[in-house]
Write a protein that holds these residues in place. Structure first.
Motif: not given
Length: 289
Positions: A165-188
């Motif tokens: 069976e194929k499973v997938a990672p589901y995000l549970n809560e908002p997260v973010h990471v930064w490097r100088n003026d670059s960023f990635i944010a993710a939301f459920p």
């Protein structure tokens, strides 16, 4: 209880119990699909972006639960975040002294087409080198996608003939990471969504560092401050942004474990993202940084 039993079956492959790495930020959930592999073999050769040499890639069907992995000479390098290293302008996988560079476009195509398990053999012209590089082809993932579509995909079975069976990672809560003026944010989110903004620096420093030796108008988008785009007409008005999304999917595919989906199910927002930031984000989801 039924979903937990299904997940338990997914984690048991070929008689070996494989625990999915997790954290409080993600939950592994069923996709309602079975793991897949390619239905035939794929072979592509071409010049590499950074070394400028020619390399050959052969992709073979894989067993359920094996995931995607590279094979060079007698050594295997799993396409896993555990072996990802920060590398200038590409993603590199390192294990047992072997370095496999520029894996992101190929892995992005495999992730997008649902090829969860496969063996990727790679050959370099320099037989004595322990560093190999995936050919850049036209600079996109188009040739990989077309090759996968040509051979097709099929249900992957383990060495005992059982599917997984194929499973997938589901995000549970908002997260973010930064490097100088670059960023990635993710939301459920109930499905994968990607929003991307880009900003590209000049390339002179890349050439001065001995990189992009194989770069040309045939495999890269080149823009002049005075003359604009030097390539033929772009395939899409937002093609530079699409390319960064391609890189993001390829890098986050390294989140996959034992034939699972790699790309997190979330709304991912990236600005001025790069390979190092993508890897940081994946490791943050696992709680390893």
């Amino acid at each position: 209880m039924q979903s937990q039993l299904k997940l338990l079956r997914q984690m048991t492959v070929s008689g070996t119990f494989n625990t999915l790495k997790s954290s409080n930020l993600i939950s592994w959930k069923s996709t309602g699909r079975l793991q897949q592999t390619i239905a035939g073999c794929i072979e592509k050769s071409g010049k590499t972006l950074h070394s400028g040499e020619v390399s050959k890639v052969k992709i073979f069907p894989g067993f359920a639960g094996e995931g995607r992995y590279f094979k060079f000479q007698s050594k295997s390098v799993p396409a896993s975040i555990d072996f990802a290293k920060v590398s200038p302008l590409c993603t590199t996988l390192c294990k047992d002294g072997v370095r496999v560079r520029t894996v992101e476009h190929l892995l992005s195509a495999l992730e997008a087409k649902g090829v969860d398990n496969c063996k990727i053999e790679i050959e370099n012209q320099d037989c004595d080198s322990q560093e190999v590089e995936v050919p850049i082809l036209d600079g996109s993932a188009c040739a990989w996608l077309e090759a996968i579509e040509k051979v097709g995909v099929k249900e992957a079975l383990d060495q005992h003939g059982n599917n997984g069976e194929k499973v997938a990672p589901y995000l549970n809560e908002p997260v973010h990471v930064w490097r100088n003026d670059s960023f990635i944010a993710a939301f459920p989110s109930p499905k994968v969504r990607i929003t991307c903004g880009v900003h590209f620096p000049k390339v002179e420093s890349m050439r001065n560092a001995g990189l992009i030796k194989g770069g040309s108008l045939e495999n890269a988008l080149v823009c002049s401050i005075s003359d604009g785009w030097l390539n033929p007409s772009l395939r899409f008005p937002d093609e530079p942004c699409r390319h960064k999304v391609l890189d993001l999917i390829g890098d986050l595919s390294l989140f996959a474990q034992n034939g699972t989906q790699g790309l997190p199910v979330a709304h991912i927002v990236a600005f001025k993202g790069g390979h190092a930031l993508h890897i940081d984000f994946a490791r943050h989801l696992l709680g390893t940084i």
